[in-house]
Design a protein around this motif. Structure first.
Motif, PDB file in Angstrom:
ATOM      1  N   THR A 127       0.842  -1.193   0.000  1.00  0.00           N
ATOM      2  CA  THR A 127       0.000   0.000   0.000  1.00  0.00           C
ATOM      3  C   THR A 127       0.882   1.250   0.000  1.00  0.00           C
ATOM      4  O   THR A 127       2.104   1.153   0.143  1.00  0.00           O
ATOM      5  N   TYR A 149      -7.565  -0.102   6.712  1.00  0.00           N
ATOM      6  CA  TYR A 149      -7.306   0.886   5.654  1.00  0.00           C
ATOM      7  C   TYR A 149      -8.427   1.917   5.596  1.00  0.00           C
ATOM      8  O   TYR A 149      -8.168   3.119   5.475  1.00  0.00           O
ATOM      9  N   CYS A 150      -9.659   1.446   5.705  1.00  0.00           N
ATOM     10  CA  CYS A 150     -10.810   2.364   5.661  1.00  0.00           C
ATOM     11  C   CYS A 150     -10.784   3.309   6.868  1.00  0.00           C
ATOM     12  O   CYS A 150     -11.051   4.502   6.733  1.00  0.00           O
ATOM     13  N   THR A 153      -8.046   5.972   6.287  1.00  0.00           N
ATOM     14  CA  THR A 153      -8.275   6.926   5.191  1.00  0.00           C
ATOM     15  C   THR A 153      -9.673   7.549   5.264  1.00  0.00           C
ATOM     16  O   THR A 153     -10.021   8.381   4.433  1.00  0.00           O
ATOM     17  N   LYS A 155     -12.441   6.200   4.553  1.00  0.00           N
ATOM     18  CA  LYS A 155     -13.215   5.873   3.352  1.00  0.00           C
ATOM     19  C   LYS A 155     -14.100   4.680   3.643  1.00  0.00           C
ATOM     20  O   LYS A 155     -13.825   3.898   4.567  1.00  0.00           O
ATOM     21  N   ILE A 160     -12.799   2.203  -2.002  1.00  0.00           N
ATOM     22  CA  ILE A 160     -11.393   1.812  -2.189  1.00  0.00           C
ATOM     23  C   ILE A 160     -11.291   0.682  -3.224  1.00  0.00           C
ATOM     24  O   ILE A 160     -12.256  -0.034  -3.494  1.00  0.00           O
ATOM     25  N   VAL A 198       0.015   1.275  -6.283  1.00  0.00           N
ATOM     26  CA  VAL A 198      -0.292   1.835  -4.952  1.00  0.00           C
ATOM     27  C   VAL A 198       0.558   3.080  -4.664  1.00  0.00           C
ATOM     28  O   VAL A 198       0.332   3.776  -3.678  1.00  0.00           O
ATOM     29  N   LYS A 201      -1.773   8.124  -5.468  1.00  0.00           N
ATOM     30  CA  LYS A 201      -3.245   8.085  -5.433  1.00  0.00           C
ATOM     31  C   LYS A 201      -3.855   8.209  -6.821  1.00  0.00           C
ATOM     32  O   LYS A 201      -4.919   7.663  -7.091  1.00  0.00           O
ATOM     33  N   ASP A 206      -5.680   1.311  -4.010  1.00  0.00           N
ATOM     34  CA  ASP A 206      -5.378   1.519  -2.585  1.00  0.00           C
ATOM     35  C   ASP A 206      -4.470   0.436  -2.027  1.00  0.00           C
ATOM     36  O   ASP A 206      -3.540   0.713  -1.260  1.00  0.00           O
TER      37      ASP A 206
END
Ligand code: VTB
Length: 314
Positions: A127, A149-150, A153, A155, A160, A198, A201, A206
């Motif tokens: 990542t 990860y969510c 970030t 998100k 993602i 990765v 962006k 992601d």
């Protein structure tokens, strides 16, 4: 020791020329000829460099390959001792079928600093540098990785994208990603560039996960290292012979989860010239009496850099 800017420029020149050597084979359904053309140019030009080089990631061992083989000595012997990873054509299928994503790749480090990977599969996760290093991990479940990860970030899973090689061996991961409502970017080959997606962006990926080639894992790690991204790899062996070969190559712990700083140490250079276009760069373009090439590289800065070259057709 710092690897010199001259060396970087030489490598960019070499991958540009090996990519150009493939140009006549784009869309000709001739994988082997394309690979040979790129390899011959790469070998010839690496041998002219002022280095004492050795291939640590190549295409097989001496007796099985006319290609750049593991252990092959390269360079004129005058200069620094260098470990070299080569992939003259990453994505031979892409060249054969004139599909996006083929590139000619070299990564180097000082002697002893690049992992000598056996030709076996590797489980990978990667990542970008916008999340802490412990956000994702090969030892976490898919669900945990996505959740972490969510959270980091802010998100939702459906915002993602995970990149993965489209292979039956990934059915379970893919089903789980679908269940979690995560977007998937499937790639048919070429997981060096898959992993590299990765790095920024703007490439829209992601996380990279799944099983691909070990040598390709080391090459991708060499690029991500300078970009301060996360990469982990663990070898997967399917036979006793594979295990023995790995031991012979110096892999002490066959089941170990390797962190990026164990795969690439010290200073390194990665460069890849587009043969056919991809997310990062154009492929070879012929313009009157010149070829125009684009090469991405890592050198010092923690961002992928790109350089354009015009090379006369001789
Ligand atoms: C990947 C990919 C390569 O092999 O490592 C893959 O990067 C793994 O092997 O471009 P399988 O094809 O057996 O899944 C390639 O696709 C070809 O070397």
């Amino acid at each position: 020791m710092k690897l010199s800017k001259d060396l970087l420029n030489n490598l960019i020149e070499i991958t540009s020329n090996s990519a150009i050597a493939c140009y006549p084979y784009i869309g000709k359904n001739e994988k082997v000829l394309a690979d040979k053309a790129a390899t011959d140019v790469m070998r010839f030009q690496l041998n002219n460099l002022n280095i004492k080089g050795e291939v640590v990631i190549g295409e097989g061992e001496l007796d099985e390959a006319p290609m750049l083989y593991i252990g092959e000595k390269l360079g004129n012997g005058n200069g620094p001792k260098i470990d070299i990873a080569v992939d003259p054509v990453e994505g031979t299928n892409f060249v054969a079928k004139n599909l996006p994503g083929a590139m000619s790749v070299i990564a180097i480090s000082e002697k002893g600093n690049l992992f000598n990977s056996p030709e076996t599969y590797m489980q990978k996760i990667a990542t970008g540098n916008h999340v802490p290093k412990d956000t994702v991990d090969l030892d976490y479940s898919i669900e945990q990785n996505i959740k972490n990860y969510c959270d980091e970030t802010r998100k939702k899973p459906n915002e993602i994208t995970v990149c993965i090689l489209d292979r039956p061996r990934h059915t379970n991961i893919i089903d789980e990603l679908k269940r979690l409502n995560v977007n998937i970017k499937f790639i048919s080959d070429g997981d060096v560039s898959g992993v590299l997606l990765v790095a920024d962006k703007k490439f829209g990926v992601d996380i990279f996960m799944g099983i691909g080639g070990g040598p390709e894992g080391v090459i991708a790690a060499a690029a991500l290292d300078k970009l301060n991204c996360k990469f982990q790899g663990r070898f997967l062996f399917s036979s006793k012979e594979e295990k023995n070969r790995a031991k012979k190559m110096g892999v002490k712990d066959l089941n170990k989860k390797y962190e990026i700083n164990e795969i690439v140490k010290g200073d390194s250079i990665f460069c890849a010239t587009g043969i056919t276009r991809c997310e990062f760069m154009n492929g070879i373009v012929r313009k009157n009496d010149k070829y125009v090439t684009e090469t991405i590289f890592t050198y010092e800065k923690s961002a992928l850099q790109i350089v354009k070259k015009e090379i006369s057709i001789t």
